[in-house]
Design an enzyme around this catalytic site. Structure first.
Site, PDB file in Angstrom:
ATOM      1  NE  ARG A   1      -4.931   5.539   5.306  1.00 31.03           N
ATOM      2  CZ  ARG A   1      -4.343   4.845   6.265  1.00 31.03           C
ATOM      3  NH1 ARG A   1      -3.585   5.452   7.144  1.00 31.03           N
ATOM      4  NH2 ARG A   1      -4.525   3.547   6.398  1.00 31.03           N
TER       5      ARG A   1
ATOM      6  NE  ARG B   1      -5.301  -1.871   7.242  1.00 32.42           N
ATOM      7  CZ  ARG B   1      -5.378  -0.560   6.989  1.00 32.42           C
ATOM      8  NH1 ARG B   1      -6.315  -0.086   6.195  1.00 32.42           N
ATOM      9  NH2 ARG B   1      -4.528   0.257   7.544  1.00 32.42           N
TER      10      ARG B   1
ATOM     11  NE  ARG C   1       0.221  -3.648  12.242  1.00 37.96           N
ATOM     12  CZ  ARG C   1       0.447  -2.542  11.511  1.00 37.96           C
ATOM     13  NH1 ARG C   1       1.655  -2.128  11.274  1.00 37.96           N
ATOM     14  NH2 ARG C   1      -0.560  -1.858  11.045  1.00 37.96           N
TER      15      ARG C   1
ATOM     16  CE  LYS D   1      -0.098   2.148  13.804  1.00 36.13           C
ATOM     17  NZ  LYS D   1      -1.535   2.004  13.446  1.00 36.13           N
TER      18      LYS D   1
ATOM     19  NE  ARG E   1      -2.713   2.274   3.269  1.00 33.54           N
ATOM     20  CZ  ARG E   1      -2.242   2.198   4.501  1.00 33.54           C
ATOM     21  NH1 ARG E   1      -1.594   3.223   5.025  1.00 33.54           N
ATOM     22  NH2 ARG E   1      -2.418   1.110   5.209  1.00 33.54           N
TER      23      ARG E   1
HETATM   24  P1  AMP Z   1       0.288   0.138   8.227  1.00 33.99           P
HETATM   25  O1  AMP Z   1       0.618   1.163   7.214  1.00 33.99           O
HETATM   26  O2  AMP Z   1       1.155   0.210   9.431  1.00 33.99           O
HETATM   27  O3  AMP Z   1      -1.177   0.117   8.573  1.00 33.99           O
HETATM   28  O4  AMP Z   1       0.590  -1.281   7.556  1.00 33.99           O
HETATM   29  C1  AMP Z   1      -0.046  -1.680   6.363  1.00 33.99           C
HETATM   30  C2  AMP Z   1      -0.002  -3.194   6.214  1.00 33.99           C
HETATM   31  O5  AMP Z   1       1.364  -3.620   6.167  1.00 33.99           O
HETATM   32  C3  AMP Z   1      -0.626  -3.964   7.350  1.00 33.99           C
HETATM   33  O6  AMP Z   1      -2.029  -4.091   7.233  1.00 33.99           O
HETATM   34  C4  AMP Z   1       0.092  -5.304   7.210  1.00 33.99           C
HETATM   35  O7  AMP Z   1      -0.413  -6.049   6.130  1.00 33.99           O
HETATM   36  C5  AMP Z   1       1.501  -4.874   6.842  1.00 33.99           C
HETATM   37  N1  AMP Z   1       2.316  -4.647   8.071  1.00 33.99           N
HETATM   38  C6  AMP Z   1       2.823  -3.471   8.512  1.00 33.99           C
HETATM   39  N2  AMP Z   1       3.516  -3.645   9.660  1.00 33.99           N
HETATM   40  C7  AMP Z   1       3.436  -4.974   9.954  1.00 33.99           C
HETATM   41  C8  AMP Z   1       3.916  -5.789  11.011  1.00 33.99           C
HETATM   42  N3  AMP Z   1       4.632  -5.269  12.026  1.00 33.99           N
HETATM   43  N4  AMP Z   1       3.637  -7.108  10.978  1.00 33.99           N
HETATM   44  C9  AMP Z   1       2.947  -7.653   9.956  1.00 33.99           C
HETATM   45  N5  AMP Z   1       2.433  -6.947   8.945  1.00 33.99           N
HETATM   46  C10 AMP Z   1       2.675  -5.614   8.925  1.00 33.99           C
END
Ligand code: AMP
Length: 195
Positions: free
Chosen positions: A128, A145, A89, A14, A134
């Protein structure tokens, strides 16, 4: 007039595609994950609250996430379009986004669903982890996740599919190839809807 969502499991690509589409359509890509990471790094109040959830692979609570997005979507650079990467989400976040868009008398043009099978996303995320280090890319957290995605986010696909807005795109392949698939699907969709 391009307002898009990018949905898909962690590791589907994404973030990478959001960057490409942001350039192609000249619209800001808004990644809630990036905003949270930025806040964690700078040790802001929001970052301190979000970190514990992120480190465990859980979602940050809807109240915090919704406030952040509401604020971001009130800024002037999104007036002509935006790409939301990783939001909504949860069902509650869909409700919030619907309200934000309704208040602005606007709507989404498409929901781009990036697909990738589980083995592939785990492989990518572990890769990654080595490259970027990370905190939420360890194997246990990756597994959590993916579970959280299946439980809380996968059901949103049906909500948007019910509205006829989902474009399902195979996320496997070279970055440019996947971007072309998305752009073509968007063109086909706007061609159909304007007929
Ligand atoms: P991502 O980089 O999009 O995978 O997001 C990393 C982490 O940020 C996720 O595993 C969540 O802990 C938090 N996060 C990102 N977007 C959201 C969202 N829309 N709702 C809740 N937590 C989020």
């Amino acid at each position: 007039m391009s307002r898009f969502l990018l949905i898909g499991p962690p590791g589907a690509g994404k973030g990478t595609q959001a960057e490409q589409l942001s350039l192609a359509f000249k619209i800001p890509a808004i990644s809630t994950g990036d905003i949270f990471r930025h806040n964690v790094k700078n040790e802001t109040e929001l970052g301190k609250k979000a970190k514990a959830f992120m480190d465990r692979g859980e979602y940050v609570p809807d109240s915090l996430t919704n406030d952040l997005v509401r604020d971001r979507l009130s800024q002037s650079d999104v007036a002509d379009g935006f790409l939301l990467d990783g939001y909504p989400r949860t069902a509650e976040q869909v409700t919030e986004l619907d309200a934000i868009l309704a208040a602005a008398e606007t709507k989404l043009d498409a929901v781009i669903l990036l697909t990738a099978d589980t083995d592939e996303v785990v492989r990518r995320l572990l890769g990654r982890a080595q490259e970027q280090g990370r905190a939420d890319d360890t194997e246990d957290v990756i597994r959590r996740r993916l579970e959280v995605y299946e439980e809380q986010t996968a059901p949103l696909i049906d909500i948007y599919a019910g509205r006829g807005q989902v474009l399902r795109i195979d996320g496997l392949g070279e970055v440019a190839e996947v971007t072309s698939r998305i752009v073509e699907a968007l063109e086909r969709q706007s061609g159909t809807s304007s007929r």
